[in-house]
Design an enzyme around this catalytic site. Structure first.
Site, mmCIF file in Angstrom:
data_model
loop_
_atom_site.group_PDB
_atom_site.id
_atom_site.type_symbol
_atom_site.label_atom_id
_atom_site.label_comp_id
_atom_site.label_asym_id
_atom_site.label_seq_id
_atom_site.Cartn_x
_atom_site.Cartn_y
_atom_site.Cartn_z
ATOM 1 N N CYS A 10 0.494 14.656 -81.276
ATOM 2 C CA CYS A 10 -0.286 15.621 -82.393
ATOM 3 C C CYS A 10 -2.174 15.735 -81.875
ATOM 4 C CB CYS A 10 -0.854 14.362 -83.582
ATOM 5 S SG CYS A 10 -1.803 15.376 -84.415
ATOM 6 N N ASP A 133 2.642 4.542 -90.544
ATOM 7 C CA ASP A 133 1.458 5.078 -89.300
ATOM 8 C C ASP A 133 0.793 3.722 -89.489
ATOM 9 O OD1 ASP A 133 -0.348 5.663 -87.331
ATOM 10 O OD2 ASP A 133 -1.544 6.765 -87.773
#
Length: 220
Positions: A10, A133
């Site tokens: 990402c 996360d």
């Protein structure tokens, strides 16, 4: 037979980094549309980067508490395969977004304690994937944990009805343990393969992918 772990890289900001991530074997490429992020790219920049991403690599657009106007432009400009939301979006908002754009949606959930996992069932019926996360240490922050890992034991032996990704502080040196503890089949990282924000390192990407591949072979 153990299936290969899928990796999402990402926060890509250049054509060279996109090419290196694809060459390394990333299954997902993440483009960050959150203006406050150091990895932010504009719609126009993202559209150029997307031209270099071949199928079947999945192009994911990351947004944070974005309104319809911003999302309209993103979806109209960039050929995304999935939207990822990393803010305080409610299940109702995720449902609205899926209905409006007819794209798969991944909802990120910050984890610090077991209590943070209690919201997951609320998103199962409206999301296509979940991303776990590290919860930001600053309660006023709405992004990830700044390259830090959470306690993976919190999600050991868990089973959920949706595909999910593990994120937060993953590197080539700890991904073996992360996969062993969590059993994750998908992982997401940004800073773990960077020289500095906005600049990925092709050698680190290859090193990370080799570490993931070694885990797969050990489990067979």
């Amino acid at each position: 037979m153990t299936h290969a772990v899928k990796v999402k890289i990402c926060g890509l900001c250049s054509r060279d980094d996109v090419g290196a991530a694809v060459a390394a074997g990333a299954s997902y490429i993440g483009l960050n549309f959150f203006p406050s992020s150091p990895r932010y790219v504009s719609c126009e920049q993202a559209a150029e980067l997307a031209k270099d991403i071949p199928k079947p690599v999945t192009i994911v657009g990351l947004a944070v508490n974005a309104g319809d106007h911003a999302l309209d432009k993103i979806v109209a400009t960039v050929p995304l395969d999935m939207l990822q939301f990393h803010g305080n979006e409610t299940p109702e908002r995720i449902h609205e977004i899926k209905k409006r754009y007819s794209l798969p949606v991944m909802k990120a959930v910050g984890v610090a304690t077991a209590k943070d996992l209690e919201c997951l069932p609320d998103f199962f019926s409206v999301s296509d994937q979940i991303l776990l996360d590290t919860k930001p240490p600053d309660p006023n922050s709405i992004m990830g944990g700044g390259g830090k890992a959470f306690d993976w034991r919190l999600i050991a032996d868990q089973s959920w009805p949706l595909p999910w990704m593990l994120a937060g502080g993953l590197t080539s040196t700890n991904v073996t343990e992360a996969l062993r503890v969590t059993g994750a089949k998908q992982i997401d990282l940004a800073s773990g393969v960077e020289r500095e924000p906005r600049k990925k390192d092709s050698d680190l990407m290859l090193e990370f992918m080799r570490a993931v591949a070694n885990v797969k072979r050990e489990q067979q």
